[in-house]
Design an enzyme around this catalytic site. Structure first.
Site, PDB file in Angstrom:
ATOM      1  N   LEU A   3       0.819  -1.215   0.000  1.00  0.00           N
ATOM      2  CA  LEU A   3       0.000   0.000   0.000  1.00  0.00           C
ATOM      3  C   LEU A   3       0.845   1.253   0.000  1.00  0.00           C
ATOM      4  CD1 LEU A   3      -2.656  -1.011   2.686  1.00  0.00           C
ATOM      5  CD2 LEU A   3      -3.056  -0.744   0.236  1.00  0.00           C
ATOM      6  N   GLY A   4       1.951   1.195   0.685  1.00  0.00           N
ATOM      7  CA  GLY A   4       2.772   2.402   0.771  1.00  0.00           C
ATOM      8  C   GLY A   4       4.041   2.156   1.553  1.00  0.00           C
ATOM      9  N   GLY A  35       6.402   4.005   4.391  1.00  0.00           N
ATOM     10  CA  GLY A  35       6.578   5.089   5.346  1.00  0.00           C
ATOM     11  C   GLY A  35       8.049   5.314   5.586  1.00  0.00           C
ATOM     12  N   GLY A  36       8.330   6.241   6.462  1.00  0.00           N
ATOM     13  CA  GLY A  36       9.715   6.534   6.782  1.00  0.00           C
ATOM     14  C   GLY A  36      10.389   5.370   7.480  1.00  0.00           C
ATOM     15  N   GLY A  93       8.865   1.972   7.694  1.00  0.00           N
ATOM     16  CA  GLY A  93       8.368   0.629   7.397  1.00  0.00           C
ATOM     17  C   GLY A  93       7.537   0.628   6.130  1.00  0.00           C
ATOM     18  N   LYS A 141       1.836  -3.210   8.785  1.00  0.00           N
ATOM     19  CA  LYS A 141       3.077  -2.459   8.638  1.00  0.00           C
ATOM     20  C   LYS A 141       4.218  -3.297   9.191  1.00  0.00           C
ATOM     21  CE  LYS A 141       5.109   1.970   8.900  1.00  0.00           C
ATOM     22  NZ  LYS A 141       4.799   3.381   9.024  1.00  0.00           N
ATOM     23  N   ASP A 175       3.717  12.932  14.109  1.00  0.00           N
ATOM     24  CA  ASP A 175       4.060  12.931  12.681  1.00  0.00           C
ATOM     25  C   ASP A 175       2.808  13.046  11.817  1.00  0.00           C
ATOM     26  OD1 ASP A 175       5.860  12.933  10.586  1.00  0.00           O
ATOM     27  OD2 ASP A 175       5.906  10.750  10.430  1.00  0.00           O
TER      28      ASP A 175
HETATM   29  N1  LIG Z   1      -4.489   1.345   7.428  1.00  0.00           N
HETATM   30  C1  LIG Z   1      -4.152   1.687   6.178  1.00  0.00           C
HETATM   31  N2  LIG Z   1      -5.000   1.448   5.155  1.00  0.00           N
HETATM   32  C2  LIG Z   1      -4.667   1.805   3.889  1.00  0.00           C
HETATM   33  N3  LIG Z   1      -3.507   2.376   3.552  1.00  0.00           N
HETATM   34  C3  LIG Z   1      -2.608   2.630   4.515  1.00  0.00           C
HETATM   35  C4  LIG Z   1      -2.876   2.289   5.862  1.00  0.00           C
HETATM   36  N4  LIG Z   1      -1.832   2.668   6.598  1.00  0.00           N
HETATM   37  C5  LIG Z   1      -0.936   3.214   5.767  1.00  0.00           C
HETATM   38  N5  LIG Z   1      -1.391   3.192   4.489  1.00  0.00           N
HETATM   39  C6  LIG Z   1      -0.700   3.689   3.281  1.00  0.00           C
HETATM   40  O1  LIG Z   1       0.668   3.509   3.472  1.00  0.00           O
HETATM   41  C7  LIG Z   1       1.337   4.764   3.418  1.00  0.00           C
HETATM   42  C8  LIG Z   1       2.494   4.757   4.358  1.00  0.00           C
HETATM   43  O2  LIG Z   1       1.971   4.658   5.679  1.00  0.00           O
HETATM   44  P1  LIG Z   1       2.895   4.860   6.909  1.00  0.00           P
HETATM   45  O3  LIG Z   1       2.094   4.808   8.121  1.00  0.00           O
HETATM   46  O4  LIG Z   1       4.042   3.948   6.788  1.00  0.00           O
HETATM   47  O5  LIG Z   1       3.371   6.336   6.626  1.00  0.00           O
HETATM   48  P2  LIG Z   1       4.357   7.236   7.430  1.00  0.00           P
HETATM   49  O6  LIG Z   1       3.582   7.916   8.515  1.00  0.00           O
HETATM   50  O7  LIG Z   1       5.064   8.085   6.444  1.00  0.00           O
HETATM   51  O8  LIG Z   1       5.330   6.212   8.058  1.00  0.00           O
HETATM   52  P3  LIG Z   1       6.341   6.438   9.247  1.00  0.00           P
HETATM   53  O9  LIG Z   1       5.499   6.316  10.467  1.00  0.00           O
HETATM   54  O10 LIG Z   1       7.266   5.306   9.042  1.00  0.00           O
HETATM   55  O11 LIG Z   1       6.978   7.757   9.068  1.00  0.00           O
HETATM   56  C9  LIG Z   1       0.261   5.792   3.749  1.00  0.00           C
HETATM   57  O12 LIG Z   1       0.572   7.063   3.211  1.00  0.00           O
HETATM   58  C10 LIG Z   1      -0.945   5.194   3.110  1.00  0.00           C
HETATM   59  O13 LIG Z   1      -0.997   5.519   1.758  1.00  0.00           O
END
Ligand SMILES: Nc1ncnc2c1ncn2[C@@H]1O[C@H](COP(=O)(O)OP(=O)(O)OP(=O)(O)O)[C@@H](O)[C@H]1O
Length: 612
Positions: free
Chosen positions: A14-15, A17-18, A20, A36, A130
């Protein structure tokens, strides 16, 4: 994609993050979840694993009514992972990049939903740290916030370093502790981004006139501008944001301070108040997530829709008049991260709870964040710090034991002059603050899920906590409180338990100090996380809880720790020094706590006054 982690079969990525990678996955029952996977480097660090577990536990306490629950924190071999509900749709960053800024009620709903999410997160004693557009998921039921920080390194995020606009508050960017006010800053940035596609550019020297708010209008412009103030103490609380956005309060009266401008701010406070009471201090906590070292098992069943609907059964088409555009068609099944790459490509963080705000028929419907219904304490909160001391206050005239000896109590109807309230200032939303409950309720709040009743009526504020429930009620202040003396007049109407006033800071574990009187006439000063049995109780000679009592509680934090004292009917009965690091700014209020079964406890406060 054939990868399995714990009991989850990964479907597609799906994506990223920083810290994971996030995958759509299926649980053993075939339900969709988001998993994640934490970077193996972090997952291998015992300290980070411990923190992961603690923060995942904290995340699991975030109110379900407005979050996407954290379902599980688990370990599969050396891979740590966090499971949340899957939100079908785009994140705000992608939505704005692909379709342009939000307008009208979509923008309003986004502002409300994200503020509700923050309120729920803060009420659980968690700071997001964040919040940014990619952490706001535009699901079929409206915007939800995800990704609050677990194992998040301090300082600017990797993404910010890559040149994307940073939504991080200036104090965070400087490496200082983040508080609720830091999240409020990020909220302002997210709203600005949603409306304009521009980030806040916090702390940049080339924006001496403050953030460029062009493109924002009305209350949102004012609120976002104030939220983006450099000084955390000048930012509005989440509670005020919600009051204003939902029309509960006129911005002109509740936000008397001007929009941010360069130069020193009138307040010098490190953090905004928590807008909701914390979990209770002395009652058992909710079920904790499974420890990482246990075999993975869900904390709870996935249920993305309010009311426990199966996420698979919630589709945009099922929502009459859904405001948010249908999410893009799912990408064709792919496997961008074959299992062989797990060891090196999976980045770090851990998601966190998320807020749900329903946006149906163009109306932003939201439920104010509630604290844990039972008012549960943070499960990981340690007992009193090693240097913590509690002792009966020495009587100035007769020495340290005098407070334990019977002595005549001043008449409760004729309290000492020091306890007498003074005239209320015109604004009365910051200290000094006074409420004699003679008019309508001025906005005292508690958790929507709190068990009991609270209301102002006929010159008194009644708090009725149901059997074994804790019911705090927060003073309607607009600025955070750190050092204060609270004077309250209160009597117990019926039941067994304790009651009194509290001061609470926004720091790890959402520390709270409670100044209590029990139905048996004892006094105590308790701290969040302490076992009830370890809290020292001092009998107050002659005290009759059914008669009007004048409580005076002082909460002061400095380099040596937090000093606390409690006077009853003008006589100092307890003092305590908590040597833990200084207490953060936060909220103050009154509470009733029913104990020992029975039918609950009811107390009546005649007045509440707080002075710096
Ligand atoms: N529960 C979810 N359902 C659908 N998509 C999700 C979900 N959680 C995250 N995503 C997708 O994954 C992407 C990355 O999520 P993540 O939480 O890793 O982002 P982040 O806040 O940048 O990470 P980090 O906490 O590592 O900095 C999100 O921008 C979103 O597009």
């Amino acid at each position: 994609m054939n990868t399995v982690i714990g009991p989850y079969r990964l479907v597609r990525r799906l994506g990223q993050g920083g810290t994971g990678e996030v995958f759509l996955a299926r649980d053993p029952e075939g339900r969709q979840v988001a998993v994640k996977v934490v970077h193996p480097r972090l997952a291998a660090d015992p300290a980070l694993r411990q923190r992961f577990r603690q923060e995942a536990q904290a995340a699991s306490r975030v109110a379900r009514s407005c979050t996407v629950p954290v379902l599980e924190a688990g370990l599969d071999g050396d891979r740590a992972y966090l499971v949340t509900e899957y939100v079908e749709g785009q994140d705000l960053h992608r939505r704005v990049a692909e379709h342009g800024p939000l307008t009208g009620s979509s923008l309003d709903a986004l502002a409300v939903s994200t503020a509700v999410a923050l309120q729920a997160i803060h009420a659980a004693g968690v700071v997001h740290r964040d919040l940014k557009p990619s952490a706001v998921l535009l699901g079929p039921l409206g915007p939800r916030v995800t990704g609050f920080g677990v194992t998040r390194p301090s300082g600017p995020s990797a993404r910010a370093e890559e040149g994307a606009p940073s939504f991080m508050a200036p104090e965070q960017a400087r490496g200082e502790d983040a508080g609720a006010a830091s999240d409020v800053f990020a909220w302002g940035g997210v709203v600005l981004y949603a409306a304009t596609g521009r980030g806040p550019s916090a702390g940049r020297t080339d924006r001496p006139a403050g953030p460029d708010l062009t493109g924002l209008h009305g209350a949102l412009r004012d609120l976002a501008g104030r939220a983006l103030a450099e000084d955390p103490g000048s930012r509005p609380s989440v509670q005020d944001i919600l009051r204003i956005l939902t029309g509960a309060t006129d911005p002109a009266t509740s936000l008397a301070q001007p929009a941010p401008a360069p130069g020193p701010r009138p307040l010098d406070l490190p953090a905004a108040p928590l807008d909701r009471p914390p979990s209770a201090l002395t009652t058992p906590g909710p079920p904790a997530p499974r420890p990482l070292d246990l075999p993975a098992a869900p904390l709870d069943r996935p249920s993305s829709a309010p009311g426990g609907a199966d996420p698979d059964h919630v589709r945009p088409a099922d929502q009459p008049g859904a405001l948010w555009p249908p999410p893009p068609r799912p990408a064709p099944a792919d496997d961008p991260v074959p299992s062989a790459r797990w060891g090196r490509s999976i980045a770090t963080p851990i998601l966190a709870g998320v807020a749900i705000s329903l946006v149906i028929a163009g109306i932003a419907f939201f439920t104010p964040a509630g604290e844990d219904p039972a008012g549960h304490p943070p499960a990981t909160q340690p007992a009193a710090a090693a240097g913590d001391t509690a002792q009966p206050a020495p009587d100035p005239a007769t020495g340290p034991t005098a407070a334990l000896s019977p002595s005549p109590s001043p008449s409760p109807t004729a309290p000492p002059s020091s306890a007498e309230p003074t005239a209320e200032p015109a604004t009365a939303r910051t200290l000094p603050f006074r409420d004699d409950f003679s008019g309508a309720d001025r906005g005292w709040t508690t958790a929507a899920s709190g068990k009991g009743r609270h209301q102002a009526s006929q010159g008194a504020y009644r708090i009725t906590a149901k059997a074994d429930a804790y019911l705090p009620v927060i003073a309607p202040l607009t600025a955070p409180v750190k050092n204060t003396t609270i004077t309250a007049k209160v009597r117990m109407l019926r039941g067994k338990g304790d009651f009194g006033v509290f001061c609470r800071g926004l720091d790890e574990g959402a520390r709270r100090y409670e100044f209590s009187i029990t139905s048996s006439g004892d006094a105590s000063i308790g701290k969040s996380g302490e076992a009830p049995a370890s809290v020292r109780h001092v009998p107050v000679p002659g005290l009759r809880p059914a008669r009007l009592i004048v409580l005076q509680a002082t909460c002061r934090s400095g380099a040596a720790g937090t000093s606390l004292s409690l006077s009853v009917n003008g006589r100092k009965v307890l003092s305590r020094l908590d040597r833990k690091r200084p207490f953060a700014s936060g909220s103050i209020g009154m509470f009733a706590h029913a104990r020992h079964g029975g039918s609950g406890v009811e107390v009546s406060f005649n007045s509440f006054e707080a002075r710096p």
